[in-house]
Design an enzyme around this catalytic site. Structure first.
Site, PDB file in Angstrom:
ATOM      1  N   LYS A  54       0.837  -1.204   0.000  1.00 48.97           N
ATOM      2  CA  LYS A  54       0.000   0.000   0.000  1.00 48.97           C
ATOM      3  C   LYS A  54       0.872   1.255   0.000  1.00 48.97           C
ATOM      4  O   LYS A  54       0.627   2.201  -0.759  1.00 48.97           O
ATOM      5  CB  LYS A  54      -0.938  -0.016   1.220  1.00 48.97           C
ATOM      6  CG  LYS A  54      -2.055  -1.040   1.083  1.00 48.97           C
ATOM      7  CD  LYS A  54      -2.777  -1.326   2.386  1.00 48.97           C
ATOM      8  CE  LYS A  54      -3.763  -2.480   2.190  1.00 48.97           C
ATOM      9  NZ  LYS A  54      -4.403  -2.941   3.417  1.00 48.97           N
ATOM     10  N   GLN A  98      -4.303  -1.515   9.639  1.00 51.09           N
ATOM     11  CA  GLN A  98      -4.240  -2.847   9.027  1.00 51.09           C
ATOM     12  C   GLN A  98      -4.833  -3.888   9.972  1.00 51.09           C
ATOM     13  O   GLN A  98      -4.444  -3.982  11.133  1.00 51.09           O
ATOM     14  CB  GLN A  98      -2.772  -3.179   8.688  1.00 51.09           C
ATOM     15  CG  GLN A  98      -2.603  -4.473   7.932  1.00 51.09           C
ATOM     16  CD  GLN A  98      -3.277  -4.455   6.557  1.00 51.09           C
ATOM     17  OE1 GLN A  98      -3.120  -3.527   5.789  1.00 51.09           O
ATOM     18  NE2 GLN A  98      -4.048  -5.495   6.258  1.00 51.09           N
ATOM     19  N   ASP A 121     -10.833   3.026   4.307  1.00 53.89           N
ATOM     20  CA  ASP A 121     -11.240   1.624   4.161  1.00 53.89           C
ATOM     21  C   ASP A 121     -12.764   1.509   4.014  1.00 53.89           C
ATOM     22  O   ASP A 121     -13.260   0.463   3.602  1.00 53.89           O
ATOM     23  CB  ASP A 121     -10.813   0.826   5.404  1.00 53.89           C
ATOM     24  CG  ASP A 121      -9.586  -0.048   5.154  1.00 53.89           C
ATOM     25  OD1 ASP A 121      -9.318  -0.346   3.973  1.00 53.89           O
ATOM     26  OD2 ASP A 121      -8.926  -0.427   6.128  1.00 53.89           O
TER      27      ASP A 121
END
Ligand code: NAD
Length: 297
Positions: A54, A98, A121
């Site tokens: 990412k 994460q 997200d």
């Protein structure tokens, strides 16, 4: 015997990232440097790889990235404190924590703590609500990536029967919501479904998000169906590690009309949509552009 068209998610993600690079340049020309903060707690090897990818992608297209690494024994107040600081920092536009988190940390508390405007997200309950209501907001990346690939293959999804296998909050439910907004007829199959394979065999579109290696074989798929495989499973073949999806590619590719591979299918699209959300969040926070409606992903 015909073989299914392989939907190249890697190539499509590269095409999308090229366009996003231009969006970043335009924002920078207006004095905004989009910035994504990635928080990693502990050192789970798979999470390390995801975070590295990412951050790399972000840098490649000109997005600033901030890597925040915390030890595995971090307590919840410390993690929530970091999120509060990132929420308050005007230079940070997107925050990604994460998952999975080490034991002792509550994922829902952490997601709730992220400012909805920075929730790239798309997991915060405010963004989930907006998605369900079809209002502008930040939609989750993997489901958005699935819809994008589907639209590249079948422009009009209206009236198609989609079967989503899996009902998780991060993939199954949001992808089902996006398919409904695309006017599909919808069936969601899950661990308590009776005759899952039979239900799935009725689908024009199959989205597999189960987490069971190669569960879905040719018996689950109607001839000519489009199959999107979200699964990422690590297995061993002849003593060597191998990445496979939830779909048995070899058998299903002889039945389906189009299918995503693993790796190289949905995975790269997830990262591309994370970048897209970060850019949209940065623009929105500076009042430069309306975020695209979640359903437009
Ligand atoms: P999850 O474990 O949270 O959910 C799995 C779902 O599958 C559950 O809803 C369960 O009801 C259903 N299920 C289990 N067994 C079943 C069966 N035999 N028949 C029908 N349904 C069954 O998993 P998740 O987080 O949704 O992830 C699913 C897969 O997608 C995993 O392999 C994960 O690694 C992968 N994933 C990939 C990406 C990506 O970027 N490509 C992103 C997220 C998740």
């Amino acid at each position: 015997m015909s073989v299914a068209h392989m939907i190249d998610g890697k190539a499509e993600a590269a095409r999308l990232l090229d366009m996003l690079r231009e969006d970043v340049s335009r924002l920078r020309a207006q004095g905004v440097a989009p910035c994504l903060a990635v928080v990693l707690v502990g050192n789970d090897p798979a999470s390390e790889v995801y975070v590295r990818n990412k951050v790399l992608r972000a840098r490649e297209i000109g997005i600033e990235s901030l890597e925040c690494r915390l030890p595995a024994d971090t307590d919840e107040p410390a993690l929530l404190g970091l999120i509060a600081r990132l929420n308050a920092d005007p230079a940070v536009h997107g925050i990604l924590v994460q998952m999975p988190l080490p034991a002792g940390l509550t994922e829902s508390a952490v997601i709730d703590a992220i400012a909805p405007a920075k929730d790239v997200d798309g997991f915060h309950r405010e963004n989930v609500g907006r998605l369900v209501l079809g209002e502008p907001g930040l939609a989750p990346c993997t489901p958005s990536g699935c819809l994008h690939l589907l639209r590249r293959i079948a422009h009009d999804l209206s009236g198609k029967h989609a079967v989503v296998v899996g009902r998780s909050n991060i993939v199954g439910k949001p992808v089902a919501t996006l398919l409904l907004q695309a006017n599909c007829s919808l069936t969601v199959v899950h661990s308590r479904s009776v005759n899952a394979a039979q239900l799935c065999r009725q689908a024009d579109i199959v989205i597999a998000a189960v987490g069971k290696p190669q569960l879905i074989d040719a018996n689950w798929v109607k001839p000519g169906a489009i199959v999107i495989d979200v699964g990422i499973n690590r297995i061993e073949v002849d003593g060597k590690p191998k990445l496979v999806g939830d779909v048995d590619y070899a058998s299903v590719s002889r039945v389906a009309s189009a299918i995503t591979p693993v790796p190289g299918g949905v995975g790269p699209m997830t990262i591309a949509f994370l970048m897209k959300n970060t850019i949209a969040a940065a623009a929105a926070q500076h009042g430069l552009r309306q975020q695209a409606p979640a359903s437009a992903a």
